[in-house]
Design an enzyme around this catalytic site. Structure first.
Site, PDB file in Angstrom:
ATOM      1  N   HIS A  15      -3.113  54.960  24.101  1.00 30.33           N
ATOM      2  CA  HIS A  15      -4.465  54.412  24.261  1.00 30.33           C
ATOM      3  C   HIS A  15      -5.523  55.447  23.882  1.00 30.33           C
ATOM      4  O   HIS A  15      -5.204  56.500  23.307  1.00 30.33           O
ATOM      5  CB  HIS A  15      -4.677  53.876  25.681  1.00 30.33           C
ATOM      6  N   HIS A  51      -4.896  59.317  24.661  1.00 29.86           N
ATOM      7  CA  HIS A  51      -4.013  60.049  23.748  1.00 29.86           C
ATOM      8  C   HIS A  51      -4.686  60.241  22.382  1.00 29.86           C
ATOM      9  O   HIS A  51      -4.591  61.298  21.773  1.00 29.86           O
ATOM     10  CB  HIS A  51      -2.699  59.287  23.543  1.00 29.86           C
ATOM     11  N   CYS A  58       6.531  63.057  41.494  1.00 26.41           N
ATOM     12  CA  CYS A  58       5.826  61.919  40.902  1.00 26.41           C
ATOM     13  C   CYS A  58       6.445  61.647  39.533  1.00 26.41           C
ATOM     14  O   CYS A  58       6.369  62.503  38.637  1.00 26.41           O
ATOM     15  CB  CYS A  58       4.326  62.195  40.755  1.00 26.41           C
ATOM     16  N   CYS A 107       3.984  61.731  36.540  1.00 32.37           N
ATOM     17  CA  CYS A 107       3.656  63.085  36.029  1.00 32.37           C
ATOM     18  C   CYS A 107       4.920  63.845  35.644  1.00 32.37           C
ATOM     19  O   CYS A 107       4.824  64.904  35.035  1.00 32.37           O
ATOM     20  CB  CYS A 107       2.972  63.928  37.102  1.00 32.37           C
ATOM     21  N   CYS A 123       0.007  60.939  44.792  1.00 26.86           N
ATOM     22  CA  CYS A 123      -0.192  61.806  43.634  1.00 26.86           C
ATOM     23  C   CYS A 123      -1.657  61.746  43.213  1.00 26.86           C
ATOM     24  O   CYS A 123      -2.216  60.659  43.068  1.00 26.86           O
ATOM     25  CB  CYS A 123       0.700  61.334  42.483  1.00 26.86           C
ATOM     26  N   HIS A 166      -1.786  59.787  39.576  1.00 20.66           N
ATOM     27  CA  HIS A 166      -1.348  58.382  39.476  1.00 20.66           C
ATOM     28  C   HIS A 166      -1.653  57.548  40.714  1.00 20.66           C
ATOM     29  O   HIS A 166      -1.472  56.328  40.690  1.00 20.66           O
ATOM     30  CB  HIS A 166       0.156  58.327  39.150  1.00 20.66           C
ATOM     31  N   LYS A 201     -12.040  54.255  36.493  1.00 17.03           N
ATOM     32  CA  LYS A 201     -10.833  54.860  35.944  1.00 17.03           C
ATOM     33  C   LYS A 201     -10.257  53.882  34.914  1.00 17.03           C
ATOM     34  O   LYS A 201     -10.260  52.673  35.146  1.00 17.03           O
ATOM     35  CB  LYS A 201      -9.838  55.064  37.094  1.00 17.03           C
ATOM     36  N   LYS A 246      -4.245  50.160  33.175  1.00 16.29           N
ATOM     37  CA  LYS A 246      -3.711  48.811  32.971  1.00 16.29           C
ATOM     38  C   LYS A 246      -4.085  47.887  34.114  1.00 16.29           C
ATOM     39  O   LYS A 246      -4.437  46.731  33.900  1.00 16.29           O
ATOM     40  CB  LYS A 246      -2.190  48.877  32.874  1.00 16.29           C
TER      41      LYS A 246
END
Ligand code: MSP
Length: 534
Positions: free
Chosen positions: A21, A24, A129, A132, A146, A149, A317, A320
């Site tokens: 996405h 990246h 996690c 990660c 975490c 996440h 944030k 998805k």
């Protein structure tokens, strides 16, 4: 600035658990822009990207998709290729962590640490996690979750191999003190220094609960921790442990832009001239863990790690679950690749976090690209066509002294541009580099208002001033076409085509007066269509 010094630019290897996405693409576009910039100045560049294919996350995701991890990775990695192709990312090397040469070299590296007494076996009890692929201590967690996440980590208890990370806190502090720009920006370096001062705990580097990873040499029941394996790509892709040429596997993958200069060079040519571009969430791995591994194996740490921030989307944030993930290809297809790059480079999370707001995107696009650069080049070339049949006039003095001063300002902006861009890009300030270019764009648009070529053209007595103005505007268009090459590659090509010039090397084209008198331009066409807002 020594432009003969090689630079090895890397992106993280992205996990093949999902499609990529905006986040990246941001790291990759930053890296691509740096690579294109230094190449255009003639500096030797090697630009690496790739895919991180081992570990529990990929293992679990493949299982959920009803397939085996390698088949799954093969399917997703094609989407990486397609995305980078569609965004015209100019990488030289694409490495997959499942490449055989890489797996072999990882085993050699592990053995080396073991032989040096830096590996031992112990009970591993951790909060892990999977998102990660990293373990946390209770105090790292936020409300038991975490911090990246926001999920509850797994409790893990098994016998593992450990790497003596704790031995490296002081060597790392010494290294950072001796190389203050090894972590950019400074604020993030200070965070790492602060954590190092608290000391380090040894790191588990193997797992037994699943088998998707590089096998531990000497104890096949274990696979190596995915980060241990993945970080090593930065040296295995260069041919380590042999100091010979790049392994053909790395180049073969899909290295469509394989740079001839890169291929013939040995490991020591590129290493440690590495600049790792990463997001803030993986700076710890790329500094503390990675450099300790290297120091343990008597390999010098890379020259720099550049850690950028994260995107939010309209203040939230990006994720998805919120359904607000920005897909770079959709933006590129709707507006253009260069529009996507421009917003990322200009307003992205280069130093701190940033917010993707559609309104800001449209405003930037309209103001800077359509009305700014686009309008300047388009009206300059159209006027040249109309008043001089498309042939650039020779430079000549203005009869009007005020206009002479205005041209002087344009000339001095052009004269300083190359050095200013080098300084900005050396400090990874892509946004400020663009600002330096847009200072010239704005000054030149003002110059059109000041010289008013359309009025001059109506008065035969002002023919000389008209020629002087059109010469200046054609020169500025040419310089801008070259200057935007690393940032807006498609636009640079279009400007060069419209001017009937070679597309730009920054080495010799960022100077005034390179356009020969009488040079005939091509056909002008709009560079950016305005986005209509209602
Ligand atoms: N596989 C590891 C890296 C191993 S490198 C030896 C990994 N992969 S990842 O697929 O999770 O990609 C992480 C990269 O994407 C990081 O640089 C991270 O900061 C970036 N981004 C993910 N979400 C992001 C945003 N919302 N905004 C900006 N970048 C973010 O970690």
């Amino acid at each position: 600035m020594d432009l003969t010094q090689p630079i090895y630019i890397t992106t993280p290897l992205y996990y093949v658990n999902d499609e990529l996405h905006l986040g990246h693409s941001t790291t990759t576009i930053y890296a691509d822009t740096l690579a294109r910039f230094w190449r255009a100045l003639g500096r030797p560049v090697l630009f690496l990207t790739g895919s991180d294919e081992h570990g529990q996350k990929i293992f679990d995701t493949a299982k959920a998709a009803g397939t085996d991890p390698k088949t799954f990775a093969d399917r997703i990695v094609v989407k990486f290729f397609e995305l980078w192709e569609a965004l015209d990312i100019s990488y030289d090397v694409f490495i997959r962590t499942t490449d055989k040469f890489h797996e072999d070299a990882v085993q050699v590296f592990f053995k080396r640490l073991k032989d040096k007494g830096l590996v031992f076996k112990d009970m591993y009890r951790a909060l892990y996690c999977v998102g990660c692929e990293t373990n946390y201590t209770a105090k790292d967690l936020v409300d038991g979750k975490c911090p990246v996440h926001k999920t509850v980590p797994q409790k893990i208890e098994e016998e593992n191999y450990f790497f003596k990370l704790s031995a490296f806190a002081q060597p790392l502090l010494d290294h950072i003190a001796a190389h203050p720009d090894c972590i950019v920006p400074e604020g993030r370096r200070n965070e790492i220094v602060g954590k190092l001062k608290e000391g380090l705990i040894d790191a588990s580097v193997s797992r037994t609960k699943f088998d998707w990873g590089v096998r531990m040499p000497g104890d096949e029941a274990h696979v190596l921790w995915v980060w241990f394996d993945a970080l090593l790509n930065y040296v295995t892709a260069l041919g380590w442990p042999d100091s010979g040429n790049l392994p053909t596997g790395a180049i073969a993958g899909r290295a469509r832009h394989a740079a001839p200069a890169a291929k013939g060079k040995p490991f020591v040519y590129w290493w440690p001239q590495a600049v790792h571009l990463v997001g803030k969430d993986i700076l710890w791995h790329h500094s503390v863990v990675w450099w300790s591994m290297l120091m343990g194996a008597d390999i010098a740490p890379p020259r720099q790690v550049l850690a950028h921030g994260w995107w939010q989307v309209e203040g939230d944030k990006m994720g998805k679950s919120l359904g607000n993930v920005i897909k770079p290809l959709e933006v590129a297809n709707k507006y253009s690749r260069d529009a996507l790059r421009y917003f990322i480079l200009r307003e992205g999370p280069l130093r701190g976090d940033a917010d993707w707001r559609q309104l800001n995107f449209v405003n930037r696009y309209n103001a800077d690209l359509a009305n700014g650069l686009g309008n300047l080049v388009n009206r300059s070339l159209n006027m040249l066509l109309k008043y001089f049949g498309g042939a650039a006039p020779a430079e000549m003095p203005f009869a009007d002294g005020k206009l002479e001063t205005a041209r002087g300002e344009l000339k001095s902006l052009v004269a300083g541009l190359r050095e200013e861009l080098i300084a900005r890009m050396n400090a990874f300030e892509m946004d400020n580099a663009l600002e330096a270019i847009w200072k010239l764009v704005r000054r030149a648009n003002l110059f059109v208002d000041e010289t008013k070529p359309f009025s001059l053209a109506k008065d035969p007595a002002r023919k000389q001033d008209l020629a002087a103005a059109m010469h200046a505007l054609t020169e500025v268009s040419r310089v801008l076409g070259a200057a935007v090459t690393p940032f807006l590659p498609d636009t640079a090509v279009k400007i060069a085509e419209q001017l009937a010039c070679k597309p730009g090397s920054l080495a010799d084209e960022l100077a005034w007066g390179k356009l020969p008198a009488g040079h005939k331009i091509g056909t002008p066409a709009a560079l950016f269509a305005r986005i209509e807002t209602t």
